[in-house]
Design a protein around this motif. Structure first.
Motif, mmCIF file in Angstrom:
data_model
loop_
_atom_site.group_PDB
_atom_site.id
_atom_site.type_symbol
_atom_site.label_atom_id
_atom_site.label_comp_id
_atom_site.label_asym_id
_atom_site.label_seq_id
_atom_site.Cartn_x
_atom_site.Cartn_y
_atom_site.Cartn_z
ATOM 1 N N CYS A 69 0.828 -1.207 0.000
ATOM 2 C CA CYS A 69 0.000 0.000 0.000
ATOM 3 C C CYS A 69 0.865 1.261 0.000
ATOM 4 C CB CYS A 69 -0.928 -0.008 1.205
ATOM 5 S SG CYS A 69 -1.969 -1.469 1.302
ATOM 6 N N PRO A 70 1.534 1.541 -1.088
ATOM 7 C CA PRO A 70 2.370 2.747 -1.135
ATOM 8 C C PRO A 70 1.533 3.992 -1.394
ATOM 9 C CG PRO A 70 2.425 1.665 -3.246
ATOM 10 C CD PRO A 70 1.588 0.784 -2.333
ATOM 11 N N GLY A 71 2.144 5.114 -1.214
ATOM 12 C CA GLY A 71 1.542 6.380 -1.623
ATOM 13 C C GLY A 71 2.066 6.718 -3.009
ATOM 14 N N PRO A 72 2.064 7.988 -3.353
ATOM 15 C CA PRO A 72 2.545 8.386 -4.674
ATOM 16 C C PRO A 72 4.021 8.011 -4.880
ATOM 17 C CG PRO A 72 1.399 10.200 -3.599
ATOM 18 C CD PRO A 72 1.566 9.124 -2.580
ATOM 19 N N PHE A 77 2.615 6.832 -13.558
ATOM 20 C CA PHE A 77 1.199 6.896 -13.192
ATOM 21 C C PHE A 77 0.591 8.277 -13.417
ATOM 22 C CE2 PHE A 77 -2.279 7.593 -10.182
ATOM 23 C CZ PHE A 77 -3.074 6.498 -10.428
ATOM 24 N N PHE A 78 1.309 9.336 -13.076
ATOM 25 C CA PHE A 78 0.758 10.685 -13.170
ATOM 26 C C PHE A 78 1.045 11.365 -14.511
ATOM 27 C CE2 PHE A 78 0.947 10.026 -8.575
ATOM 28 C CZ PHE A 78 -0.325 10.439 -8.208
ATOM 29 N N GLU A 79 1.730 10.678 -15.418
ATOM 30 C CA GLU A 79 2.004 11.285 -16.724
ATOM 31 C C GLU A 79 0.696 11.604 -17.433
ATOM 32 O OE1 GLU A 79 4.669 8.943 -19.093
ATOM 33 O OE2 GLU A 79 6.275 9.100 -17.613
ATOM 34 N N GLY A 80 0.638 12.770 -18.009
ATOM 35 C CA GLY A 80 -0.556 13.183 -18.731
ATOM 36 C C GLY A 80 -1.611 13.819 -17.846
ATOM 37 N N PHE A 90 6.913 12.567 -4.070
ATOM 38 C CA PHE A 90 6.889 11.168 -4.479
ATOM 39 C C PHE A 90 7.980 10.365 -3.792
ATOM 40 C CE2 PHE A 90 5.222 13.583 -8.080
ATOM 41 C CZ PHE A 90 4.060 12.895 -8.364
ATOM 42 N N ASP A 91 7.669 9.118 -3.459
ATOM 43 C CA ASP A 91 8.709 8.172 -3.068
ATOM 44 C C ASP A 91 9.322 7.626 -4.350
ATOM 45 O OD1 ASP A 91 8.405 8.135 -0.186
ATOM 46 O OD2 ASP A 91 6.516 7.081 -0.511
ATOM 47 N N THR A 92 10.569 7.215 -4.284
ATOM 48 C CA THR A 92 11.157 6.613 -5.479
ATOM 49 C C THR A 92 10.580 5.215 -5.652
ATOM 50 O OG1 THR A 92 13.035 5.587 -4.344
ATOM 51 C CG2 THR A 92 13.326 7.878 -5.119
ATOM 52 N N ALA A 93 10.455 4.800 -6.886
ATOM 53 C CA ALA A 93 9.952 3.454 -7.165
ATOM 54 C C ALA A 93 10.878 2.420 -6.526
ATOM 55 C CB ALA A 93 9.847 3.236 -8.669
#
Length: 149
Positions: A69-72, A77-80, A90-93
């Motif tokens: 259950c990560p956050g952003p 995901f947020f592209e566009g 953002f956390d890093t992937a």
């Protein structure tokens, strides 16, 4: 999706099946209604519930199921979108994956591999009325710039 998990359940119950593990993504949106992202949040709530139920059902078969259950996270995901979120939000992937794998190795059922503020957001629905959570969540979504004004 239901067919996939029905197949998973059937496979896991074969007498000679090897134990296996399944991780699912159920971000922090799975813990409360999220206005302007309602379908997304609802599907993630489903994934979280399904993951916890399958973990229980399949434990005796040697199957480990865990919901992450990560956050952003800094992904595409947020592209566009017109989000006002910046890199610091953002956390890093890589960190999300690393924390998820550590939790998986420890046998956790659910993990929260993001920052503390995201973990707090997953706990709040336990203490506030749902009407309040919808308002807070809607304000947060607006604050992220995910709503056209």
């Amino acid at each position: 999706m239901t067919e996939v998990f029905q197949g998973v359940t059937r496979y896991a119950r074969f007498p000679n099946a090897q134990p296996w593990h399944q991780g699912t993504a159920a971000p922090d949106a799975s813990f409360q209604p999220v206005p302007y992202m309602a379908v997304y949040a609802a599907t993630k709530a489903f994934v979280l519930s399904l993951s916890e139920a399958l973990r229980y059902e399949l434990a005796s078969e040697g199957v480990q199921v865990m919901a992450s259950c990560p956050g952003p996270a800094a992904t595409s995901f947020f592209e566009g979108t017109k989000t006002g979120m910046k890199g610091k939000d953002f956390d890093t992937a890589e960190s999300v994956v690393e924390r998820t794998l550590i939790a998986f190795a420890k046998g956790k059922a659910v993990t929260y591999p993001g920052r503390l503020s995201v973990r707090v957001a997953t706990v709040l629905p336990r203490f506030f009325p749902r009407k309040t959570m919808v308002r807070l969540s809607g304000a947060a979504t607006r604050g992220m710039g995910l709503v056209d004004a």
